[in-house]
Design a protein around this motif. Structure first.
Motif, PDB file in Angstrom:
ATOM      1  N   THR A  43       0.652  -1.222  -0.075  1.00 29.87           N
ATOM      2  CA  THR A  43       0.078   0.012  -0.197  1.00 29.87           C
ATOM      3  C   THR A  43       0.772   1.173  -0.026  1.00 29.87           C
ATOM      4  O   THR A  43       0.259   2.470   0.063  1.00 29.87           O
ATOM      5  CB  THR A  43      -0.934  -0.016   1.265  1.00 29.87           C
ATOM      6  N   HIS A  44       2.048   1.200  -0.124  1.00 31.35           N
ATOM      7  CA  HIS A  44       3.015   2.289  -0.255  1.00 31.35           C
ATOM      8  C   HIS A  44       4.198   2.132  -0.692  1.00 31.35           C
ATOM      9  O   HIS A  44       5.276   1.565  -0.352  1.00 31.35           O
ATOM     10  CB  HIS A  44       3.322   3.103   1.343  1.00 31.35           C
ATOM     11  N   CYS A  45       4.618   2.455  -2.345  1.00 31.42           N
ATOM     12  CA  CYS A  45       5.612   2.225  -2.774  1.00 31.42           C
ATOM     13  C   CYS A  45       5.716   3.270  -3.812  1.00 31.42           C
ATOM     14  O   CYS A  45       5.250   3.300  -4.633  1.00 31.42           O
ATOM     15  CB  CYS A  45       5.396   0.736  -3.695  1.00 31.42           C
ATOM     16  N   HIS A  46       7.024   3.947  -3.693  1.00 29.69           N
ATOM     17  CA  HIS A  46       7.374   4.975  -4.735  1.00 29.69           C
ATOM     18  C   HIS A  46       8.155   4.452  -5.973  1.00 29.69           C
ATOM     19  O   HIS A  46       9.139   4.675  -6.280  1.00 29.69           O
ATOM     20  CB  HIS A  46       8.238   6.051  -3.989  1.00 29.69           C
ATOM     21  N   LEU A  47       7.116   3.797  -6.746  1.00 31.13           N
ATOM     22  CA  LEU A  47       7.714   3.099  -8.056  1.00 31.13           C
ATOM     23  C   LEU A  47       8.515   4.257  -9.154  1.00 31.13           C
ATOM     24  O   LEU A  47       8.966   3.938  -9.886  1.00 31.13           O
ATOM     25  CB  LEU A  47       6.621   2.069  -8.668  1.00 31.13           C
ATOM     26  N   GLY A  76      -2.587  11.811  -1.552  1.00 32.64           N
ATOM     27  CA  GLY A  76      -1.422  11.418  -0.729  1.00 32.64           C
ATOM     28  C   GLY A  76      -0.101  11.277  -1.768  1.00 32.64           C
ATOM     29  O   GLY A  76      -0.412  11.446  -2.921  1.00 32.64           O
ATOM     30  N   GLU A  77       0.835  11.562  -1.332  1.00 31.75           N
ATOM     31  CA  GLU A  77       1.312  11.404   0.186  1.00 31.75           C
ATOM     32  C   GLU A  77       1.228  12.712   0.874  1.00 31.75           C
ATOM     33  O   GLU A  77       1.945  13.697   0.322  1.00 31.75           O
ATOM     34  CB  GLU A  77       2.733  10.800   0.232  1.00 31.75           C
ATOM     35  N   ILE A  78       0.375  12.952   1.813  1.00 33.20           N
ATOM     36  CA  ILE A  78       0.435  14.302   2.369  1.00 33.20           C
ATOM     37  C   ILE A  78       0.639  14.151   3.808  1.00 33.20           C
ATOM     38  O   ILE A  78       0.472  13.083   4.437  1.00 33.20           O
ATOM     39  CB  ILE A  78      -1.289  14.915   2.215  1.00 33.20           C
ATOM     40  N   LEU A  81      -2.657   5.666   7.514  1.00 32.48           N
ATOM     41  CA  LEU A  81      -1.540   6.269   8.271  1.00 32.48           C
ATOM     42  C   LEU A  81      -0.250   5.548   7.967  1.00 32.48           C
ATOM     43  O   LEU A  81      -0.101   4.231   8.512  1.00 32.48           O
ATOM     44  CB  LEU A  81      -1.486   6.292   9.798  1.00 32.48           C
ATOM     45  N   HIS A  82       0.655   6.139   6.966  1.00 31.96           N
ATOM     46  CA  HIS A  82       1.596   5.333   6.323  1.00 31.96           C
ATOM     47  C   HIS A  82       2.891   5.356   7.538  1.00 31.96           C
ATOM     48  O   HIS A  82       3.003   6.165   8.462  1.00 31.96           O
ATOM     49  CB  HIS A  82       1.987   5.745   5.179  1.00 31.96           C
ATOM     50  N   ALA A  83       3.589   3.994   7.178  1.00 33.37           N
ATOM     51  CA  ALA A  83       4.695   3.849   8.238  1.00 33.37           C
ATOM     52  C   ALA A  83       4.355   4.087   9.626  1.00 33.37           C
ATOM     53  O   ALA A  83       4.953   4.866  10.394  1.00 33.37           O
ATOM     54  CB  ALA A  83       5.855   4.918   7.797  1.00 33.37           C
ATOM     55  N   THR A 133       5.874  -1.301   1.816  1.00 32.04           N
ATOM     56  CA  THR A 133       7.295  -1.260   1.813  1.00 32.04           C
ATOM     57  C   THR A 133       7.623   0.027   1.976  1.00 32.04           C
ATOM     58  O   THR A 133       9.062   0.329   2.649  1.00 32.04           O
ATOM     59  CB  THR A 133       8.045  -1.855   0.672  1.00 32.04           C
ATOM     60  N   ASP A 134       7.150   1.205   1.305  1.00 33.38           N
ATOM     61  CA  ASP A 134       7.809   2.381   1.184  1.00 33.38           C
ATOM     62  C   ASP A 134       9.078   2.421   0.507  1.00 33.38           C
ATOM     63  O   ASP A 134      10.028   3.407   0.371  1.00 33.38           O
ATOM     64  CB  ASP A 134       8.140   3.159   2.754  1.00 33.38           C
ATOM     65  N   ALA A 135       9.110   1.561  -0.310  1.00 30.93           N
ATOM     66  CA  ALA A 135      10.358   1.365  -1.356  1.00 30.93           C
ATOM     67  C   ALA A 135      10.425   2.619  -2.022  1.00 30.93           C
ATOM     68  O   ALA A 135       9.280   3.186  -2.552  1.00 30.93           O
ATOM     69  CB  ALA A 135      10.245   0.190  -2.200  1.00 30.93           C
TER      70      ALA A 135
END
Ligand SMILES: [Zn+2]
Length: 276
Positions: free
Chosen positions: A19-23, A104-106, A164-166, A214-216
């Motif tokens: 649900t969170h990856c900066h590809l 997002g991401e905000i 709520l990321h990370a 992952t927040d990759a």
């Protein structure tokens, strides 16, 4: 720790949702096909890619057309100072597109220089209002800012929920966001020995409120420090969660998948990577 692909292992892997990856960031973009293929081989079927600044919005939407991941548009607090006024008008327009599932991401980052706080706060408040008007969930960045994020969500009576990321914090801090309809993004933090408070919280928090991420390319897991994080590492985040939680792995995976689709309002079968 190594994980075999489903073909190698001869078993079916659980379906996982990053649900969170900066590809779309330069660390991952040049080899995006490779990263997606690796991720798929380990069961990662869907990814949410949140934008970090305005200039990435249109390229990200084009990339989404080609690869069928899910997209969120917004301006990350690290880029708040340089944000243009016109960005908000554009966010309102592009954010209304059906393929944009969240704003997002905000958020707010109080680990940054104090001089950035007022610009961050104004921009967060404006972007949250846009999400509210569009009736879309939000993907929240936090650092030393949980209290202020909660206060603004309440002040605007924001009821669309989001992620709520990370997540890192206590049971009570997690529960405060859950009470406002949020899911908590569980990532590589739980692979670290020192993350006692967060691991205790993740053990006890309701499973219905958790999603994986992952927040990759950021947030490498324990043992991978200094390396570029990738979406295929989600399989290891999942394993770390299996070790913490009382539920069997299959039940855990099914519920996490459902939580992710529910909060982002996606069809449970939809947006399998590369199925365009
Ligand atoms: Zn991020």
């Amino acid at each position: 720790m190594s994980i075999k692909s489903s073909a190698e292992a001869g078993t079916s892997l659980p379906l996982l949702f990053d649900t969170h990856c900066h590809l779309d960031l330069p660390e991952l973009l040049p080899q995006i096909e490779h990263h997606l293929q690796q991720a798929r081989a380990l069961g990662v079927q869907t990814i949410l890619v949140p934008a970090v600044e305005q200039k990435n919005w249109l390229p990200l939407l084009r990339l989404q057309q080609a690869h069928q991941f899910a997209v969120a548009l917004g301006i990350h607090p690290w880029w708040a100072a340089g944000a243009q006024r016109e960005a908000l008008v554009l966010l309102q327009q592009l954010g209304a597109k059906p393929e944009v599932c969240a704003i997002g991401e905000i958020g707010l980052d109080y680990a940054l220089d104090e001089q950035t706080f007022s610009a961050q706060e104004l921009l967060f408040s404006q972007q949250l209002a846009i999400a509210k008007a569009l009736k879309k969930p939000v993907v929240l960045h936090h650092r030393k800012s949980m209290v202020q994020l909660l206060a603004e969500l309440k002040r605007q009576q924001f009821t669309e929920g989001g992620i709520l990321h990370a997540f890192s914090g206590s049971y009570q801090q997690g529960q405060a966001f859950i009470d406002l309809g949020f899911k908590l993004g569980i990532g590589g933090t739980i692979s670290y020995e020192r993350a006692e408070k967060t691991k205790k919280a993740v053990q006890r928090l309701p499973l219905e409120a958790l999603v994986l991420e992952t927040d990759a390319p950021a947030m490498p897991l324990a043992g991978f420090q200094g390396q570029v994080n990738t979406p295929s590492q989600l399989a290891l985040v999942f394993q770390a969660l299996v070790e913490l939680r009382p539920e069997p792995a299959a039940e855990l995976a099914a519920q996490l998948w459902q939580n992710s689709c529910q909060v982002l309002r996606l069809d449970l079968q939809s947006r399998l990577l590369g199925s365009a």
